[in-house]
Design a protein around this motif. Structure first.
Motif, PDB file in Angstrom:
ATOM      1  N   VAL A   1      38.213  -6.806  -4.670  1.00  0.00           N
ATOM      2  CA  VAL A   1      38.927  -7.809  -3.872  1.00  0.00           C
ATOM      3  C   VAL A   1      39.997  -8.483  -4.730  1.00  0.00           C
ATOM      4  N   ALA A   2      39.648  -8.812  -5.970  1.00  0.00           N
ATOM      5  CA  ALA A   2      40.612  -9.433  -6.886  1.00  0.00           C
ATOM      6  C   ALA A   2      41.792  -8.506  -7.147  1.00  0.00           C
ATOM      7  N   ALA A   3      41.498  -7.213  -7.360  1.00  0.00           N
ATOM      8  CA  ALA A   3      42.568  -6.255  -7.668  1.00  0.00           C
ATOM      9  C   ALA A   3      43.475  -6.031  -6.470  1.00  0.00           C
ATOM     10  N   GLU A   4      42.924  -6.014  -5.269  1.00  0.00           N
ATOM     11  CA  GLU A   4      43.740  -5.744  -4.089  1.00  0.00           C
ATOM     12  C   GLU A   4      44.628  -6.938  -3.737  1.00  0.00           C
ATOM     13  N   GLU A   5      44.081  -8.136  -3.755  1.00  0.00           N
ATOM     14  CA  GLU A   5      44.841  -9.295  -3.283  1.00  0.00           C
ATOM     15  C   GLU A   5      45.709  -9.921  -4.373  1.00  0.00           C
ATOM     16  N   TYR A   6      45.243  -9.862  -5.628  1.00  0.00           N
ATOM     17  CA  TYR A   6      45.973 -10.531  -6.717  1.00  0.00           C
ATOM     18  C   TYR A   6      46.502  -9.553  -7.766  1.00  0.00           C
ATOM     19  N   GLY A   7      46.105  -8.301  -7.685  1.00  0.00           N
ATOM     20  CA  GLY A   7      46.650  -7.281  -8.558  1.00  0.00           C
ATOM     21  C   GLY A   7      46.019  -7.236  -9.939  1.00  0.00           C
ATOM     22  N   LEU A   8      46.624  -6.395 -10.762  1.00  0.00           N
ATOM     23  CA  LEU A   8      46.137  -6.178 -12.123  1.00  0.00           C
ATOM     24  C   LEU A   8      46.215  -7.450 -12.957  1.00  0.00           C
ATOM     25  N   VAL A   9      47.140  -8.342 -12.622  1.00  0.00           N
ATOM     26  CA  VAL A   9      47.324  -9.577 -13.398  1.00  0.00           C
ATOM     27  C   VAL A   9      46.039 -10.391 -13.423  1.00  0.00           C
ATOM     28  N   LEU A  10      45.440 -10.621 -12.259  1.00  0.00           N
ATOM     29  CA  LEU A  10      44.207 -11.413 -12.207  1.00  0.00           C
ATOM     30  C   LEU A  10      43.059 -10.670 -12.879  1.00  0.00           C
ATOM     31  N   VAL A  11      42.990  -9.360 -12.708  1.00  0.00           N
ATOM     32  CA  VAL A  11      41.913  -8.586 -13.338  1.00  0.00           C
ATOM     33  C   VAL A  11      41.978  -8.720 -14.854  1.00  0.00           C
ATOM     34  N   LEU A  12      43.194  -8.635 -15.416  1.00  0.00           N
ATOM     35  CA  LEU A  12      43.350  -8.790 -16.856  1.00  0.00           C
ATOM     36  C   LEU A  12      42.978 -10.199 -17.308  1.00  0.00           C
ATOM     37  N   CYS A  13      43.278 -11.191 -16.491  1.00  0.00           N
ATOM     38  CA  CYS A  13      42.889 -12.573 -16.825  1.00  0.00           C
ATOM     39  C   CYS A  13      41.375 -12.721 -16.846  1.00  0.00           C
ATOM     40  N   ILE A  14      40.697 -12.096 -15.886  1.00  0.00           N
ATOM     41  CA  ILE A  14      39.238 -12.156 -15.853  1.00  0.00           C
ATOM     42  C   ILE A  14      38.648 -11.481 -17.082  1.00  0.00           C
ATOM     43  N   ILE A  15      39.185 -10.309 -17.428  1.00  0.00           N
ATOM     44  CA  ILE A  15      38.702  -9.613 -18.630  1.00  0.00           C
ATOM     45  C   ILE A  15      38.924 -10.467 -19.869  1.00  0.00           C
ATOM     46  N   ALA A  16      40.073 -11.132 -19.940  1.00  0.00           N
ATOM     47  CA  ALA A  16      40.382 -11.977 -21.099  1.00  0.00           C
ATOM     48  C   ALA A  16      39.396 -13.137 -21.210  1.00  0.00           C
ATOM     49  N   LEU A  17      39.007 -13.728 -20.090  1.00  0.00           N
ATOM     50  CA  LEU A  17      38.062 -14.847 -20.117  1.00  0.00           C
ATOM     51  C   LEU A  17      36.705 -14.401 -20.657  1.00  0.00           C
ATOM     52  N   TYR A  18      36.221 -13.255 -20.189  1.00  0.00           N
ATOM     53  CA  TYR A  18      34.940 -12.738 -20.719  1.00  0.00           C
ATOM     54  C   TYR A  18      35.067 -12.404 -22.202  1.00  0.00           C
ATOM     55  N   THR A  19      36.200 -11.848 -22.593  1.00  0.00           N
ATOM     56  CA  THR A  19      36.396 -11.485 -23.992  1.00  0.00           C
ATOM     57  C   THR A  19      36.364 -12.703 -24.898  1.00  0.00           C
ATOM     58  N   VAL A  20      37.012 -13.779 -24.474  1.00  0.00           N
ATOM     59  CA  VAL A  20      37.031 -15.002 -25.287  1.00  0.00           C
ATOM     60  C   VAL A  20      35.624 -15.544 -25.490  1.00  0.00           C
ATOM     61  N   VAL A  21      34.838 -15.574 -24.432  1.00  0.00           N
ATOM     62  CA  VAL A  21      33.467 -16.091 -24.543  1.00  0.00           C
ATOM     63  C   VAL A  21      32.664 -15.272 -25.549  1.00  0.00           C
ATOM     64  N   VAL A  22      32.735 -13.944 -25.426  1.00  0.00           N
ATOM     65  CA  VAL A  22      31.921 -13.078 -26.281  1.00  0.00           C
ATOM     66  C   VAL A  22      32.417 -13.121 -27.734  1.00  0.00           C
ATOM     67  N   VAL A  23      33.722 -12.970 -27.926  1.00  0.00           N
ATOM     68  CA  VAL A  23      34.256 -12.904 -29.292  1.00  0.00           C
ATOM     69  C   VAL A  23      34.070 -14.220 -30.034  1.00  0.00           C
ATOM     70  N   ARG A  24      34.372 -15.332 -29.393  1.00  0.00           N
ATOM     71  CA  ARG A  24      34.196 -16.623 -30.057  1.00  0.00           C
ATOM     72  C   ARG A  24      32.727 -16.876 -30.399  1.00  0.00           C
ATOM     73  N   SER A  25      31.836 -16.488 -29.515  1.00  0.00           N
ATOM     74  CA  SER A  25      30.408 -16.673 -29.783  1.00  0.00           C
ATOM     75  C   SER A  25      29.969 -15.843 -30.983  1.00  0.00           C
ATOM     76  N   LEU A  26      30.395 -14.584 -31.032  1.00  0.00           N
ATOM     77  CA  LEU A  26      30.008 -13.718 -32.142  1.00  0.00           C
ATOM     78  C   LEU A  26      30.595 -14.220 -33.465  1.00  0.00           C
ATOM     79  N   LEU A  27      31.835 -14.714 -33.438  1.00  0.00           N
ATOM     80  CA  LEU A  27      32.434 -15.233 -34.663  1.00  0.00           C
ATOM     81  C   LEU A  27      31.681 -16.448 -35.182  1.00  0.00           C
ATOM     82  N   ARG A  28      31.205 -17.290 -34.300  1.00  0.00           N
ATOM     83  CA  ARG A  28      30.415 -18.441 -34.727  1.00  0.00           C
ATOM     84  C   ARG A  28      29.048 -18.012 -35.248  1.00  0.00           C
ATOM     85  N   LEU A  29      28.469 -17.008 -34.626  1.00  0.00           N
ATOM     86  CA  LEU A  29      27.136 -16.557 -35.033  1.00  0.00           C
ATOM     87  C   LEU A  29      27.160 -15.851 -36.382  1.00  0.00           C
ATOM     88  N   VAL A  30      28.287 -15.263 -36.748  1.00  0.00           N
ATOM     89  CA  VAL A  30      28.399 -14.594 -38.047  1.00  0.00           C
ATOM     90  C   VAL A  30      28.151 -15.582 -39.186  1.00  0.00           C
TER      91      VAL A  30
END
Length: 390
Positions: free
Chosen positions: A279-308
């Motif tokens: 639904v996100a890809a059809e109505e808002y396109g690749l732009v929103l999908v990339l934003c969603i991926i970026a949000l998940y990436t920030v959560v995971v990467v920042r958490s792992l960097l702190r845990l190191v």
């Protein structure tokens, strides 16, 4: 003069208030990304849940209101959990895991499938509960606790115990059948075991066992075989969920067809849950999908960097397991929509509709935020600094 001779009497000051200390030490970037994901979920729910509400005879935004209610509970649970100490988080996780484990074991006797072919829920009339969603974060913490204890001198065989517990959970999930959650639990345990120092030979052997188990499941489970055949098929049936999702992503292009103009939500029965990214890809396109991926990436990467930088083995293991499980679940959901993975029936954390999913995700991220809070006396750099000073 007395103070010059005997020294000043130390002034006993009260501890720092909870809220200022929490705000100062919590990972505000990760927390902000989670809140934005929830906002994106409500935005997509305004479009994706309207057809379902019309089909079931409810008001157009009935499911959006329910999502907002469950999401509010999830955010409160996330905030409260993130304020806890790691010890308190561990204690509550153990109790929650035991309750979820018993509920999962009793599903074959008291659960329901809601006509979907898999007994995964308890029906409460006004709502339903999926025990596996709450079991995942609890198990990550329990497994990390057991493995951390095994590292101590004369410690218990925590790795063996956690592996036996993992296999028991995987078997119960496979019996539902829910192979997606079973794979996610096994992956989370494997990540914790790897960080704890597992030999590569053992991990390769486990991967071989997973392949063997998948082969057996394919031969004896029609549900599993149907999904694998659909994934491996060269031609995509346009009348299936994967066919509708693939076409929607293709139609969306870079900027989408426009807000509310998408058609896939009227064809996909799971457009508001498993295929919300379509639904996100059809109505808002690749732009929103990339934003969603970026949000998940920030959560995971920042958490792992702190845990190191964390020296406590339990905190490091539990946080790594929770962070990787959170990211991989999102990756699986989006991978299914673009046919990179077989259909799993797995929600997109904080974005898909579902009470159990969003509340359990809130608890899991709350645990992760509690483990990644800044603890200057608990970092490896402090120990190295003290050693240099000597």
């Amino acid at each position: 003069m007395t103070e010059m001779v005997y020294g000043a009497v130390p002034v006993v000051r009260g501890g720092e208030p909870i809220l200022p200390k929490w705000w100062r030490t919590v990972d505000r970037w990760a927390m902000s990304c989670v809140l934005m994901l929830f906002g994106v979920g409500l935005l997509l729910g305004l479009a994706a849940s309207v057809p379902l509400a019309a089909k079931n005879g409810f008001e157009p935004f009935h499911y959006v209101q329910r999502q907002a209610f469950f999401g509010g509970l999830a955010i409160v649970a996330m905030m409260l959990t993130s304020m806890m100490s790691p010890v308190l988080v561990r204690r509550l996780a153990v109790l929650g895991f035991l309750a979820a484990f018993v509920a999962l074991a009793l599903l074959p006797f008291f659960g329901t499938d809601f006509g979907k072919g898999a007994v995964r829920w308890y029906s409460l009339g006004f709502a339903s509960i999926q025990p596996s969603e709450f079991l995942k974060p609890g198990f990550m913490v329990v497994a990390a606790w057991m493995m951390a204890a095994s590292m101590e001198i004369n410690g218990p065989p925590g790795r063996t115990w956690s592996f036996a517990l993992c296999i028991a959970i995987v078997l119960m999930l496979a019996m539902q059948p829910d192979f997606g959650q079973a794979c996610l639990v096994l992956f989370g345990w494997g990540v914790i075991y790897f960080v704890a120092g597992a030999p590569m030979v053992l991990l390769v052997g486990m991967a071989g066992l997973v392949i063997i188990a998948g082969t057996v499941a394919y031969a004896h489970s029609e549900h599993f075989a149907r999904r694998i055949d659909g994934f491996l098929s060269v031609e995509v049936d346009p009348t299936t969920q994967l066919g509708y999702a693939t076409n929607a992503i293709r139609e969306g292009g870079l900027f989408g067809v426009g807000v509310g103009e998408g058609q896939v939500k009227w064809s996909l029965p799971d457009a508001h849950t498993d295929f919300i990214i379509a639904v996100a890809a059809e109505e808002y396109g690749l732009v929103l999908v990339l934003c969603i991926i970026a949000l998940y990436t920030v959560v995971v990467v920042r958490s792992l960097l702190r845990l190191v930088r964390e020296r406590d083995p339990f905190i490091r293991l539990a946080g790594t397991g929770l962070a990787c499980m959170f990211g991989v679940q999102a990756m699986i959901n989006m991978g299914v929509a673009v046919r990179l993975l077989p259909a799993k029936g797995m929600t997109l954390p904080f974005v898909s509709y579902g009470g159990s999913s969003v509340i359990a995700s809130g608890i899991a991220v709350g645990m992760l935020l509690a483990f990644t809070r800044s603890r200057p006396q608990g970092q490896l750099s402090d120990i190295l600094g003290r050693n240099r000073a000597r």
